[in-house]
Design an enzyme around this catalytic site. Structure first.
Site, PDB file in Angstrom:
ATOM      1  N   ASN A 120      19.940  25.379  23.843  1.00  0.00           N
ATOM      2  CA  ASN A 120      20.305  25.760  25.228  1.00  0.00           C
ATOM      3  C   ASN A 120      19.757  24.784  26.264  1.00  0.00           C
ATOM      4  OD1 ASN A 120      17.673  26.744  24.756  1.00  0.00           O
ATOM      5  ND2 ASN A 120      17.912  28.398  26.249  1.00  0.00           N
ATOM      6  N   HIS A 171      14.460  37.160  17.388  1.00  0.00           N
ATOM      7  CA  HIS A 171      13.482  37.801  18.289  1.00  0.00           C
ATOM      8  C   HIS A 171      13.752  39.296  18.463  1.00  0.00           C
ATOM      9  CE1 HIS A 171      16.728  36.831  21.043  1.00  0.00           C
ATOM     10  NE2 HIS A 171      16.368  35.593  21.210  1.00  0.00           N
ATOM     11  N   LEU A 208      13.071  37.198  27.307  1.00  0.00           N
ATOM     12  CA  LEU A 208      14.254  37.936  26.872  1.00  0.00           C
ATOM     13  C   LEU A 208      14.460  37.748  25.368  1.00  0.00           C
ATOM     14  CD1 LEU A 208      16.627  37.113  29.842  1.00  0.00           C
ATOM     15  CD2 LEU A 208      15.657  39.353  29.276  1.00  0.00           C
ATOM     16  N   HIS A 247      21.340  35.738  19.517  1.00  0.00           N
ATOM     17  CA  HIS A 247      20.599  36.407  20.593  1.00  0.00           C
ATOM     18  C   HIS A 247      21.274  37.760  20.777  1.00  0.00           C
ATOM     19  CE1 HIS A 247      18.177  36.449  24.419  1.00  0.00           C
ATOM     20  NE2 HIS A 247      18.960  37.502  24.551  1.00  0.00           N
ATOM     21  N   ALA A 256      12.645  33.529  32.296  1.00  0.00           N
ATOM     22  CA  ALA A 256      12.254  34.248  31.077  1.00  0.00           C
ATOM     23  C   ALA A 256      11.762  33.253  30.044  1.00  0.00           C
ATOM     24  CB  ALA A 256      13.456  35.010  30.528  1.00  0.00           C
ATOM     25  N   HIS A 269       8.456  27.081  30.343  1.00  0.00           N
ATOM     26  CA  HIS A 269       8.921  26.882  31.724  1.00  0.00           C
ATOM     27  C   HIS A 269       7.694  26.474  32.515  1.00  0.00           C
ATOM     28  CE1 HIS A 269      12.927  28.785  31.296  1.00  0.00           C
ATOM     29  NE2 HIS A 269      12.328  29.591  30.447  1.00  0.00           N
ATOM     30  N   HIS A 275      12.564  29.491  15.261  1.00  0.00           N
ATOM     31  CA  HIS A 275      13.212  29.627  16.580  1.00  0.00           C
ATOM     32  C   HIS A 275      12.276  29.056  17.638  1.00  0.00           C
ATOM     33  CE1 HIS A 275      15.570  32.236  19.641  1.00  0.00           C
ATOM     34  NE2 HIS A 275      14.780  31.419  20.325  1.00  0.00           N
ATOM     35  N   LEU A 327      12.418  23.371  22.607  1.00  0.00           N
ATOM     36  CA  LEU A 327      11.647  22.153  22.871  1.00  0.00           C
ATOM     37  C   LEU A 327      12.067  21.474  24.172  1.00  0.00           C
ATOM     38  CD1 LEU A 327      11.384  20.474  19.339  1.00  0.00           C
ATOM     39  CD2 LEU A 327       9.697  21.912  20.500  1.00  0.00           C
ATOM     40  N   ARG A 328      13.215  21.891  24.733  1.00  0.00           N
ATOM     41  CA  ARG A 328      13.724  21.275  25.975  1.00  0.00           C
ATOM     42  C   ARG A 328      13.999  19.779  25.771  1.00  0.00           C
ATOM     43  NH1 ARG A 328      14.356  26.548  27.199  1.00  0.00           N
ATOM     44  NH2 ARG A 328      12.529  27.497  28.141  1.00  0.00           N
ATOM     45  N   LYS A 350      24.017  28.722  16.999  1.00  0.00           N
ATOM     46  CA  LYS A 350      23.401  29.753  17.840  1.00  0.00           C
ATOM     47  C   LYS A 350      24.446  30.457  18.683  1.00  0.00           C
ATOM     48  CE  LYS A 350      20.298  32.044  20.112  1.00  0.00           C
ATOM     49  NZ  LYS A 350      18.873  32.148  20.185  1.00  0.00           N
TER      50      LYS A 350
HETATM   51  O1  DOR Z   1      12.698  34.411  27.075  1.00  0.00           O
HETATM   52  C1  DOR Z   1      13.583  33.652  26.715  1.00  0.00           C
HETATM   53  N1  DOR Z   1      13.563  32.337  27.049  1.00  0.00           N
HETATM   54  N2  DOR Z   1      14.590  34.131  26.005  1.00  0.00           N
HETATM   55  C2  DOR Z   1      15.648  33.380  25.693  1.00  0.00           C
HETATM   56  O2  DOR Z   1      16.524  33.874  25.070  1.00  0.00           O
HETATM   57  C3  DOR Z   1      15.762  31.993  26.187  1.00  0.00           C
HETATM   58  C4  DOR Z   1      14.467  31.415  26.450  1.00  0.00           C
HETATM   59  C5  DOR Z   1      14.547  30.147  27.263  1.00  0.00           C
HETATM   60  O3  DOR Z   1      15.328  29.272  26.935  1.00  0.00           O
HETATM   61  O4  DOR Z   1      13.768  30.014  28.205  1.00  0.00           O
HETATM   62 ZN    ZN Z   2      14.886  31.648  22.382  1.00  0.00          ZN
END
Ligand code: DOR
Ligand code: ZN
Length: 348
Positions: free
Chosen positions: A42, A175, A220, A137, A264, A252, A14, A17-18, A100
């Site tokens: 995502n 997670h 999260l 999730h 998060a 981030h 899990h 990588l953006r 997912k």
């Molecule tokens: O902390 C988190 N960051 N939990 C997630 O479910 C998504 C992830 C994110 O994409 O930043």
């Molecule tokens: Zn995640």
């Protein structure tokens, strides 16, 4: 005392990588130690179709520095408009490894997630038929549910009824942060597994909130109380093959984390293996680390165990990890376990 440890090359089940400059910045951090990883879908917009997954996989491979050996295992983001035929085709072509499920609104970029499960039943039935795993999730999003209870409530009100509706569906509860989540996965009948992150083994909510708020520990599902952290540790070192590593390394930029409304995500790709060796040594379970990082995940996903190995060595001097990774998108702070790490990953 054990000071050297050779493991089959680990995989990360899990990771985020953006895309674009962030992808280029963080991909080497994952590919340095991990042979394969389940890539979260995502993005904005999300990876929804087989064509999206192919294009994203190509961008990942184009961003991989020459000489690095890494296989991204792609996922699709389940929406209420997902086409079962497209998904089945992508699976048959070997393009995707899992799908997912984000409950709508659960976390970063989850607006397109599922609101009404009736609308995704045909997709889930198709997945059960072809043996394609659903990565979940596991948090409810209803405003009245306390954020620290959202995982537990999800187990009772969403996951268990869903699995009763489609008992053949392969599920990975991702997670896990609560003892209830651990107990559910350990005891449920049927085809279920769970991933555990590095940071949830090392921190609880006190680390995040006592003595000042630490935004780089906010993720999260949010870290819970210490007794839950202990349950996660016990599961990770148990040797139960239902539990394996998914770092949820989620970069981030510092600007978006250190904010009045911070994002998060904990970024742990760089130092995860040193962290895990530290945890498993603390628990007297270094002999169980390889199962958690390198054996149980491939078994779960029907993939071969890595033929390569990596070696960790415990030294008297701490590993000089950087505080931040500089990416073209901005600096990303590395997970800080709050103490030095002495397990060095040796160069291959
Ligand atoms: O902390 C988190 N960051 N939990 C997630 O479910 C998504 C992830 C994110 O994409 O930043
Ligand atoms: Zn995640």
């Amino acid at each position: 005392m054990m000071t050297r440890l050779t493991l089959r090359r680990p995989d990360d089940w899990h990771v985020h990588l953006r895309d674009g400059a962030m992808l280029a910045g963080v991909l080497p951090e994952t590919a340095r130690h991990f042979g394969r990883a389940i890539i979260m879908p995502n993005l904005v917009p999300p990876v929804v179709t087989g064509a999206d997954a192919r294009a994203y996989r190509d961008r990942i491979m184009a961003a991989l520095p020459k000489g690095m050996d890494f296989t991204p295992l792609m996922t699709l983001y389940l929406t209420e408009a997902t086409d079962p035929a497209d998904l089945a085709r992508a699976a048959a072509e070997g393009l995707i490894t899992a799908v997912k499920l984000y409950p709508a609104g659960a976390t970063t970029n989850s607006q397109s997630g599922v609101r009404n499960f009736d609308n995704v039943m045909p997709v889930l039935e198709k997945m059960a038929e072809i043996g394609l795993p659903l990565c979940i999730h596991g948090e409810v999003t209803a405003a009245h549910v306390d954020i620290f209870d959202r995982e537990q409530v999800f187990l009772e009100t969403v996951l268990d009824p869903l699995r009763a509706r489609i008992p053949a569906l392969k599920v990975t509860l991702e997670h896990i942060t609560t003892s209830q989540g651990i107990d559910y996965v350990a005891n449920a009948s049927g085809d279920i597994a769970g991933t555990i992150t590095t940071h949830h083994l090392m921190i609880n909510r006190n680390h995040m909130l006592v003595g000042g708020i630490r935004p780089h520990y906010y993720c999260l599902p949010v870290a819970k109380r210490a007794s839950h952290q202990q349950a996660l540790r016990k599961a990770a070192i148990s040797g139960n093959s239902r539990f394996f590593l998914g770092t949820d390394s989620a970069p981030h930029t510092d600007e978006t984390k250190e904010s009045a409304c911070g994002c998060a995500g904990v970024f742990s790709a760089t130092n995860t293996l040193s962290c895990l060796a530290h945890v498993f040594e603390e628990e007297g379970a270094l002999d169980r680390l390889e199962g958690f990082t390198s054996l149980f995940g491939p078994a779960r996903y029907g993939l071969p165990v890595a033929s390569q190995t990596i070696t960790l060595e415990k030294r008297d001097t701490a590993v000089p990890y950087p505080a931040k990774i500089d990416t073209g998108a901005g600096p990303v702070t590395l997970f800080d376990p709050g103490h030095p790490l002495y397990w060095h990953v040796l160069d291959a």
